[in-house]
Design a protein around this motif. Structure first.
Motif, PDB file in Angstrom:
ATOM      1  N   GLU A 119       0.799  -1.293  -0.123  1.00 33.44           N
ATOM      2  CA  GLU A 119      -0.033  -0.033   0.105  1.00 33.44           C
ATOM      3  C   GLU A 119       0.775   1.246   0.082  1.00 33.44           C
ATOM      4  O   GLU A 119       0.429   2.034  -0.689  1.00 33.44           O
ATOM      5  CB  GLU A 119      -0.923   0.182   1.251  1.00 33.44           C
ATOM      6  N   ALA A 123       0.762   4.031  -2.962  1.00 36.93           N
ATOM      7  CA  ALA A 123       0.439   5.383  -2.459  1.00 36.93           C
ATOM      8  C   ALA A 123       1.657   6.219  -2.976  1.00 36.93           C
ATOM      9  O   ALA A 123       1.138   7.433  -3.436  1.00 36.93           O
ATOM     10  CB  ALA A 123       0.088   5.744  -0.974  1.00 36.93           C
ATOM     11  N   THR A 127       0.948   9.546  -5.722  1.00 34.68           N
ATOM     12  CA  THR A 127       1.536  10.733  -5.659  1.00 34.68           C
ATOM     13  C   THR A 127       2.030  11.506  -6.744  1.00 34.68           C
ATOM     14  O   THR A 127       2.115  12.910  -6.628  1.00 34.68           O
ATOM     15  CB  THR A 127       2.381  11.152  -4.234  1.00 34.68           C
ATOM     16  N   VAL A 149      -4.650   2.378   0.814  1.00 31.62           N
ATOM     17  CA  VAL A 149      -3.916   2.983  -0.253  1.00 31.62           C
ATOM     18  C   VAL A 149      -4.109   4.617   0.185  1.00 31.62           C
ATOM     19  O   VAL A 149      -2.947   5.145   0.097  1.00 31.62           O
ATOM     20  CB  VAL A 149      -3.975   2.563  -1.797  1.00 31.62           C
ATOM     21  N   ASN A 152      -2.492   5.930   3.080  1.00 33.46           N
ATOM     22  CA  ASN A 152      -1.030   6.005   3.005  1.00 33.46           C
ATOM     23  C   ASN A 152      -0.821   7.210   2.066  1.00 33.46           C
ATOM     24  O   ASN A 152       0.227   8.008   2.211  1.00 33.46           O
ATOM     25  CB  ASN A 152      -0.546   4.825   2.236  1.00 33.46           C
ATOM     26  N   TYR A 153      -1.658   7.640   1.033  1.00 33.03           N
ATOM     27  CA  TYR A 153      -1.414   8.751   0.383  1.00 33.03           C
ATOM     28  C   TYR A 153      -1.630   9.745   1.072  1.00 33.03           C
ATOM     29  O   TYR A 153      -0.837  10.868   0.684  1.00 33.03           O
ATOM     30  CB  TYR A 153      -2.623   8.531  -0.833  1.00 33.03           C
TER      31      TYR A 153
END
Length: 158
Positions: A119, A123, A127, A149, A152-153
């Motif tokens: 994940e 992510a 980005t 995800v 985490n992003y």
């Protein structure tokens, strides 16, 4: 009684003479012993001063070596930070390239591939994409994986 007194007086006189003669011969011996002791003490003091000087010199050498080690440690830490920075830039460049690849793919195909990844890596890849592309890909992912995800992003961008 007088005889006994004279006999006692003679014994005391003889004892006094013996003590005086012994002291007369013993006094120079005591002085000689004191002179020997003094020279030994003086020698020991000189030896201790020499040892103290050696210890001081070795302490100075050790302090110099410690300073050199501390300087080298600082240089190594600086090099380590530079290397880590370079590694991070290289990793970011690789992720940017992957991001371009997944951005050019169809959203469903990119979502399928990113869902199989870690994940955090997914992510990071998202980005580097334009928001419209990353949003299209996330919308095609399984909702549970997309949530991880996306979390985490969000954490990456804070």
């Amino acid at each position: 009684m007088r005889l006994r007194l004279l006999s006692t007086l003679r014994k005391a006189t003889v004892s006094l003479l013996i003590v005086c003669s012994v002291n007369m011969y013993a006094f120079p011996l005591i002085l000689r012993a004191d002179n020997n002791s003094m020279s030994q003490i003086t020698n020991k003091i000189q030896q201790l001063k020499m040892l103290e000087s050696v210890i001081d010199n070795k302490t100075k050498v050790l302090m110099t070596l410690k300073k050199q080690l501390d300087d080298e440690k600082l240089q190594l830490e600086k090099k380590k930070k530079e290397l880590e920075s370079l590694e991070n830039r290289v990793a970011d460049e690789k992720i940017k390239r992957l991001s371009k690849i997944y951005a050019s793919a169809k959203p469903q195909a990119a979502a399928d591939e990113l869902s199989k990844m870690d994940e955090k890596l997914a992510a990071k890849i998202l980005t580097f994409m334009q928001p419209r592309k990353s949003g299209a890909i996330i919308s095609k992912m399984d909702p549970e994986i997309a949530a991880k995800v996306f979390q985490n992003y969000v954490n990456k961008n804070q």
